[in-house]
Motif scaffolding. Structure first.
Motif, PDB file in Angstrom:
ATOM      1  N   ALA A  13      46.885  42.530  74.780  1.00 10.05           N
ATOM      2  CA  ALA A  13      45.661  44.003  74.511  1.00 10.05           C
ATOM      3  C   ALA A  13      46.512  44.802  73.478  1.00 10.05           C
ATOM      4  O   ALA A  13      46.709  45.233  72.325  1.00 10.05           O
ATOM      5  N   ILE A  14      48.094  44.900  74.841  1.00  3.87           N
ATOM      6  CA  ILE A  14      48.866  45.790  74.134  1.00  3.87           C
ATOM      7  C   ILE A  14      49.719  45.912  73.001  1.00  3.87           C
ATOM      8  O   ILE A  14      49.709  46.509  72.015  1.00  3.87           O
ATOM      9  N   ALA A  15      50.329  44.197  72.871  1.00  6.53           N
ATOM     10  CA  ALA A  15      50.762  43.565  72.132  1.00  6.53           C
ATOM     11  C   ALA A  15      49.585  43.920  70.353  1.00  6.53           C
ATOM     12  O   ALA A  15      50.322  44.336  69.378  1.00  6.53           O
ATOM     13  N   LEU A  16      49.009  43.719  70.308  1.00  7.24           N
ATOM     14  CA  LEU A  16      48.306  43.577  69.515  1.00  7.24           C
ATOM     15  C   LEU A  16      47.962  44.728  68.837  1.00  7.24           C
ATOM     16  O   LEU A  16      47.577  45.630  68.007  1.00  7.24           O
ATOM     17  N   ILE A  42      52.337  55.090  79.028  1.00  6.38           N
ATOM     18  CA  ILE A  42      52.990  53.864  78.442  1.00  6.38           C
ATOM     19  C   ILE A  42      52.638  53.297  77.152  1.00  6.38           C
ATOM     20  O   ILE A  42      53.004  52.623  76.404  1.00  6.38           O
ATOM     21  N   ARG A  43      50.845  53.126  77.270  1.00  2.19           N
ATOM     22  CA  ARG A  43      50.333  52.306  75.935  1.00  2.19           C
ATOM     23  C   ARG A  43      51.163  53.193  74.762  1.00  2.19           C
ATOM     24  O   ARG A  43      51.255  52.235  74.186  1.00  2.19           O
ATOM     25  N   TYR A  70      60.016  48.707  72.796  1.00  2.00           N
ATOM     26  CA  TYR A  70      59.772  49.458  74.232  1.00  2.00           C
ATOM     27  C   TYR A  70      58.493  47.912  73.249  1.00  2.00           C
ATOM     28  O   TYR A  70      57.558  48.056  73.043  1.00  2.00           O
ATOM     29  N   THR A  71      58.209  46.707  74.210  1.00  6.52           N
ATOM     30  CA  THR A  71      57.952  46.048  74.471  1.00  6.52           C
ATOM     31  C   THR A  71      56.110  46.415  75.428  1.00  6.52           C
ATOM     32  O   THR A  71      56.151  46.747  75.782  1.00  6.52           O
ATOM     33  N   ALA A  72      55.284  44.785  74.586  1.00  7.07           N
ATOM     34  CA  ALA A  72      54.240  45.154  74.798  1.00  7.07           C
ATOM     35  C   ALA A  72      54.464  44.547  77.149  1.00  7.07           C
ATOM     36  O   ALA A  72      54.078  44.611  77.664  1.00  7.07           O
ATOM     37  N   TRP A 104      57.466  44.948  78.666  1.00  5.86           N
ATOM     38  CA  TRP A 104      58.536  46.439  79.232  1.00  5.86           C
ATOM     39  C   TRP A 104      57.115  46.968  79.882  1.00  5.86           C
ATOM     40  O   TRP A 104      57.142  47.707  80.336  1.00  5.86           O
ATOM     41  N   ALA A 105      56.041  46.895  78.537  1.00  2.00           N
ATOM     42  CA  ALA A 105      54.866  48.219  79.067  1.00  2.00           C
ATOM     43  C   ALA A 105      54.694  47.821  80.241  1.00  2.00           C
ATOM     44  O   ALA A 105      54.263  48.504  81.520  1.00  2.00           O
ATOM     45  N   LEU A 106      53.989  46.948  80.149  1.00  2.00           N
ATOM     46  CA  LEU A 106      53.348  45.136  81.823  1.00  2.00           C
ATOM     47  C   LEU A 106      54.366  46.116  82.571  1.00  2.00           C
ATOM     48  O   LEU A 106      53.525  46.125  84.189  1.00  2.00           O
ATOM     49  N   GLY A 107      55.736  45.654  82.815  1.00  2.04           N
ATOM     50  CA  GLY A 107      56.292  46.354  83.755  1.00  2.04           C
ATOM     51  C   GLY A 107      56.343  47.445  84.398  1.00  2.04           C
ATOM     52  O   GLY A 107      56.162  48.048  85.699  1.00  2.04           O
ATOM     53  N   GLU A 108      56.615  48.450  83.574  1.00  2.00           N
ATOM     54  CA  GLU A 108      56.266  49.563  84.058  1.00  2.00           C
ATOM     55  C   GLU A 108      54.574  50.050  84.466  1.00  2.00           C
ATOM     56  O   GLU A 108      55.275  50.962  85.096  1.00  2.00           O
ATOM     57  N   ILE A 109      54.208  49.661  84.245  1.00  2.00           N
ATOM     58  CA  ILE A 109      52.626  49.972  84.892  1.00  2.00           C
ATOM     59  C   ILE A 109      52.861  48.906  86.093  1.00  2.00           C
ATOM     60  O   ILE A 109      52.472  49.889  87.162  1.00  2.00           O
ATOM     61  N   ARG A 110      53.612  47.753  86.381  1.00  2.00           N
ATOM     62  CA  ARG A 110      52.622  47.343  87.934  1.00  2.00           C
ATOM     63  C   ARG A 110      53.436  47.870  88.640  1.00  2.00           C
ATOM     64  O   ARG A 110      53.484  47.731  89.814  1.00  2.00           O
ATOM     65  N   LYS A 111      55.235  48.852  87.928  1.00  2.00           N
ATOM     66  CA  LYS A 111      56.054  49.013  88.734  1.00  2.00           C
ATOM     67  C   LYS A 111      55.300  50.553  89.519  1.00  2.00           C
ATOM     68  O   LYS A 111      55.300  50.591  90.447  1.00  2.00           O
ATOM     69  N   GLU A 112      54.940  51.175  88.347  1.00  2.00           N
ATOM     70  CA  GLU A 112      53.747  52.735  88.935  1.00  2.00           C
ATOM     71  C   GLU A 112      53.183  51.945  89.812  1.00  2.00           C
ATOM     72  O   GLU A 112      52.607  52.816  91.173  1.00  2.00           O
TER      73      GLU A 112
END
Length: 530
Positions: free
Chosen positions: A267-270, A482-483, A493-495, A497-505
């Motif tokens: 969804a973020i990639a879109l 992040i989104r 800042y790819t999707a 990358w965003a998912l990785g940051e989200i999961r870490k948080e």
């Protein structure tokens, strides 16, 4: 002594100060039209004696409400207008209303609660928010009040027992709600300019890839346009992929938060792709009131709207400004993750809670009884022979423009209602002029289109635990940042990358423990979900 209007002015001043301190929160969905079994009588409509017949001091009650900017200046304000006067006359209660901006509702309510300015009745669409207020001790159990004081709502709940699980938290009843009509179950939706498709000899897109290609064609042929607009864009992207950020999903039998799923990265990639291609308004992330988005659509400068199925005011403005425009509902497109519908609501409409500081719960219950009994009907349809007439059991508008100006906003006060309007009723309800009938038929088509594909909802409602609520408060803010960064800050800042940051948080905040609690809750309750 202060008059009601002076009180409204003082409250408005307080709310302006409060809103200056708030930060933007996510926005959601809209009000629907209602249908009843007959016109509302001109006299007292209560089932009990809510009025002040003995001549003593009037009963008082304060109620929160959403400010959607629909009250014209000559109608008054959300605090003081013809419908507020009518409510007071009908109930005998000195009701005051505390408007909160729809897109900042929870933040604004939080500040009101923290400052000791919370209204007696607090309501939201979001059951999770009510759960957080339970955990904070900001609201109180109400089951005993309903049992002791209620007539109409108690009967209504007996007739609709499926609502009860949604109203209970920690084994006690903390909210009241009425059922949604199909017009309120449907929520988000997609619209497209059929005249633009025809001019370019294009077919309506059926996949997410085709949607992007159509938007590109619109941009090429109409260079001054913004192909895709709408306040629900990011939520629709997520729903199409089956990964709404704040919903829990069953993944291989385990409970997972939507924002932590691979599908959410899609969804973020879109969202990022459409932004990078210039197919959306570059300022949409700061367009928190949707003013720019709405203006682009209503002035004919946009080809696709990602908004709500009930798009009557915007479509009326568009067809008034651009009479040759042909807006039509667009069926939800498929993605690699499946073919899901856009956001559809759970059965309860609004969750109405009692502030912990409420002094007169009996008056509150009797007010809610009046609403669910008959008050809602007039607030949603107006006055008989002024705004509507009954035709084949349906309240038919007499003048579409008059209804939009004088009645549309009144539905905000009808927080309990018993409407059962259907798609085929919408043209019957609408005024007879050609424009109103055209818009009503579009709305009927949009309602049916919005319900063609089932919205993915793995469990009926979300678990409510302090451990989860405390994480969500911080996590949701981080998620939005992040989104936005992934969407707007270029290829670095790819999707993924965003998912990785989200999961870490999520992990840092205790997400693993939250998943364990949610999983145990699901196992304990899943039998009641079937």
């Amino acid at each position: 002594m202060l008059t009601n209007r002076q009180r409204g002015g003082k409250l408005a001043g307080l709310l302006i100060l409060i809103m200056m301190l708030t930060v933007t929160a996510c926005s959601g969905s809209g009000n629907g039209n209602g249908n009843g079994n007959g016109g509302a009588p001109a006299g007292d409509q209560t089932t009990g004696d809510t009025g002040n017949k003995s001549g003593g001091a009037p009963k008082k009650l304060s109620v929160s409400m959403f400010d959607r900017g629909q009250v014209s200046s000559d109608e008054g304000t959300y605090e003081e207008n013809r419908w507020v006067d009518w409510i007071r006359e009908q109930t005998g209660i000195e009701v005051t209303f505390a408007p909160v901006p729809r897109n900042k509702a929870q933040d604004t309510l939080n500040i009101m609660i923290a400052s000791g300015q919370a209204p007696d009745l607090i309501w939201e669409y979001d059951r999770n928010y009510i759960g957080r207020l339970v955990s904070q001790g900001a609201i109180q159990p109400i089951g005993d009040y309903i049992e002791k004081y209620s007539i109409s709502y108690k009967k209504y709940l007996e007739q609709n027992p499926e609502l009860v699980p949604y109203l209970n938290f920690n084994g006690e009843m903390y909210a009241v709600a009425s059922k949604r009509a199909i017009t309120a179950v449907a929520n988000h939706a997609m619209w497209i300019r059929q005249d633009w498709l025809d001019e370019l000899n294009l077919k309506a897109p059926t996949t997410i890839e085709e949607l992007v290609e159509v938007a590109k064609k619109f941009k090429e042929h109409y260079p001054d346009s913004t192909p895709i607009v709408g306040g629900n864009k990011s939520d629709i992207y997520a729903a199409l992929h089956g990964a709404v950020f704040n919903h829990w999903y069953l993944e291989d039998g385990k409970m997972k938060l939507g924002a932590t799923l691979d599908r959410y990265a899609d969804a973020i990639a879109l969202e990022k792709e459409l932004y990078d291609l210039g197919l959306v308004d570059r300022e949409y992330l700061t367009d928190t009131t949707n003013q720019r988005s709405n203006q682009l659509w209503t002035t004919g400068k946009a080809g696709i709207l990602l908004g709500q199925w009930s798009n009557e005011p915007l479509n009326r403005d568009l067809l008034t400004t651009v009479p040759d425009a042909r807006p039509v509902p667009l069926e939800a497109v498929s993605t690699k993750n499946g073919h899901y519908g856009t956001y559809q609501e759970a059965p309860p409409l609004f969750f109405i809670a009692f502030s912990k500081d409420m002094k007169d719960p009996e008056t509150a219950v009797r007010y809610l009884d009046w609403l669910v009994d008959k008050g809602w009907f007039t607030l949603m349809n107006g006055m008989e022979d002024v705004h509507y007439e009954m035709a084949d059991g349906v309240p038919k508008q007499l003048d579409g423009a008059k209804f939009e100006k004088e009645v549309r906003y009144a539905a905000e006060y009808a927080v309990l209602r018993q409407d059962n309007v259907k798609a085929e009723d919408l043209p019957l309800k609408a005024a007879g002029d050609p424009l109103s009938q055209q818009i009503a038929q579009l709305s009927a088509d949009a309602l049916n289109t919005a319900m063609l594909h089932e919205f993915r909802r793995d469990i009926p409602f979300q678990p409510n635990f302090d451990e989860i609520n405390e994480i969500r408060s911080t996590f949701d803010t981080f998620l939005n940042e992040i989104r936005a960064k992934a969407t707007t800050q270029g290829p670095k800042y790819t999707a993924e990358w965003a998912l990785g940051e989200i999961r870490k948080e999520w992990e840092r905040l205790g997400g693993a423990k939250a998943e364990e609690i949610a999983g145990a809750w699901y196992e304990e309750n899943k039998a009641s979900f079937e």
